[in-house]
Motif scaffolding. Structure first.
Motif, PDB file in Angstrom:
ATOM      1  N   UNK A 149       0.810  -1.118  -0.097  1.00 26.00           N
ATOM      2  CA  UNK A 149      -0.095  -0.057   0.008  1.00 26.00           C
ATOM      3  C   UNK A 149       0.949   1.316   0.004  1.00 26.00           C
ATOM      4  N   UNK A 164       0.195   5.006   1.556  1.00 24.48           N
ATOM      5  CA  UNK A 164      -0.710   6.058   2.188  1.00 24.48           C
ATOM      6  C   UNK A 164       0.149   7.559   2.183  1.00 24.48           C
ATOM      7  N   UNK A 224      -0.226  11.322   3.981  1.00 27.48           N
ATOM      8  CA  UNK A 224      -0.399  11.836   5.114  1.00 27.48           C
ATOM      9  C   UNK A 224      -0.357  13.654   5.060  1.00 27.48           C
ATOM     10  N   UNK A 260      -2.465  15.506   9.056  1.00 28.58           N
ATOM     11  CA  UNK A 260      -2.081  14.070   9.764  1.00 28.58           C
ATOM     12  C   UNK A 260      -3.043  12.885   9.600  1.00 28.58           C
ATOM     13  N   UNK A 261      -4.208  13.159   8.715  1.00 25.42           N
ATOM     14  CA  UNK A 261      -4.973  12.129   8.427  1.00 25.42           C
ATOM     15  C   UNK A 261      -4.119  11.099   7.411  1.00 25.42           C
ATOM     16  N   UNK A 262      -4.469  10.024   7.715  1.00 23.29           N
ATOM     17  CA  UNK A 262      -3.932   8.695   6.994  1.00 23.29           C
ATOM     18  C   UNK A 262      -4.611   8.271   5.841  1.00 23.29           C
ATOM     19  N   UNK A 283      -5.582   6.268   2.064  1.00 25.00           N
ATOM     20  CA  UNK A 283      -4.928   5.403   1.451  1.00 25.00           C
ATOM     21  C   UNK A 283      -4.881   5.919  -0.057  1.00 25.00           C
ATOM     22  N   UNK A 289       3.609   7.097   2.882  1.00 24.94           N
ATOM     23  CA  UNK A 289       4.149   6.020   3.552  1.00 24.94           C
ATOM     24  C   UNK A 289       3.871   4.785   2.735  1.00 24.94           C
ATOM     25  N   UNK A 304      -0.400  -3.613   9.193  1.00 27.04           N
ATOM     26  CA  UNK A 304       0.364  -3.193   8.264  1.00 27.04           C
ATOM     27  C   UNK A 304       1.898  -2.720   8.889  1.00 27.04           C
ATOM     28  N   UNK A 315       4.879  -0.348   8.363  1.00 24.34           N
ATOM     29  CA  UNK A 315       5.097   0.972   7.460  1.00 24.34           C
ATOM     30  C   UNK A 315       6.700   1.263   7.324  1.00 24.34           C
ATOM     31  N   UNK A 316       7.091   1.944   6.268  1.00 25.91           N
ATOM     32  CA  UNK A 316       8.322   2.529   5.947  1.00 25.91           C
ATOM     33  C   UNK A 316       8.207   3.731   6.944  1.00 25.91           C
ATOM     34  N   UNK A 317       9.414   4.357   6.985  1.00 24.20           N
ATOM     35  CA  UNK A 317       9.564   5.818   7.632  1.00 24.20           C
ATOM     36  C   UNK A 317       9.123   7.004   6.906  1.00 24.20           C
ATOM     37  N   UNK A 341       8.857  12.725   2.584  1.00 27.09           N
ATOM     38  CA  UNK A 341       8.131  14.024   2.523  1.00 27.09           C
ATOM     39  C   UNK A 341       8.427  14.551   1.172  1.00 27.09           C
TER      40      UNK A 341
END
Lengths: 115, 116
Positions: free
Chosen positions: B35, B37, B39, B43-45, B47, B91, B104, B106-108, B111
């Motif tokens: 996936x 995502x 942000x 700050x919402x996540x 998809x 992400x 899930x 996640x990667x870091x 930006x």
């Protein structure tokens, strides 16, 4: 709107205190996940519940606990708070019966500040 | 345990141009989901796109597409005709398909800045 509701949106408390974060999953979703996002970091998985039972555990501290209730809402309890616990805590849900492996839908998060 | 690596902490793109965000992952599983995502500053996540590992065809969602290279364990996101609203943290995430409804990983994050 993801359909996942988290309360409160913001929480400010002092070190040593205890707080409870609440999550209502999307209607019909059986699984709830909690994630922690510290400042400018990725999301760290804490814990997952499925239909009331703990399903998976991640990097959750012993000072933290969670549960999922019969109505499927979930609470994350954080105790003996430390400054380093300040973070954005996300709840996500998934797993409607009969739907295959679905993505996680996230709430808007609870911003916790420990002073 | 599975890991997800996003090697680009920051990227920038000119408005209307195309940008590609990189993601690699490490797994011994053959069946999984990937996936992306988004942000935004709110700050919402959100998809953006998802890919099933058993599908050879790359997923597309409007201006967003992926380049999924299973053998290389690579899953990059291409954003075409970039818009100011695309500025956000992105992400990459991995999900095992073996035991159903798993968390899930996640990667870091990367930006992304969009320059007008």
């Amino acid at each position: 709107d993801s359909g996942v509701t988290q309360t409160p949106k913001h929480l400010i408390t002092a070190t040593g205190q205890r707080v409870t974060l609440r999550c209502s999953p999307r209607s019909g979703d059986l699984s709830v996940y909690w994630y922690q996002q510290s400042l400018d970091q990725g999301l760290q998985f804490l814990i997952q519940y499925y239909n009331g039972e703990e399903r998976a555990k991640g990097n959750i501290l012993e000072r933290f606990s969670a549960q999922q209730f019969p109505d499927l809402h979930s609470e994350l309890n954080l105790s003996s708070l430390e400054l380093g616990d300040s973070a954005l805590y996300f709840c996500a849900s998934s797993a409607r019966p009969g739907v295959g492996n679905s993505p996680l839908h996230f709430g808007n998060g609870t911003r916790l500040t420990v002073t | 345990a599975q890991t997800v690596t996003q090697s680009q902490p920051e990227m920038s793109v000119q408005e209307a141009e195309t940008v590609t965000l990189s993601c690699t992952y490490d797994t011994s599983e053959s069946d999984y989901y990937l996936f992306w995502y988004k942000q935004p500053p709110s700050r919402q996540m959100i998809l953006v796109i998802r890919q099933e590992a058993y599908k050879q065809q790359n997923a597309t969602e409007n201006r967003f597409s992926v380049n999924f290279q299973k053998a290389a364990k690579s899953f990059s996101l291409k954003i075409s005709d970039s818009q100011l609203g695309d500025a956000a943290m992105y992400f990459c995430a991995y999900r095992s398909a073996n035991s159903g409804n798993t968390p899930l990983v996640f990667g870091k994050g990367t930006r992304l800045s969009v320059i007008a």
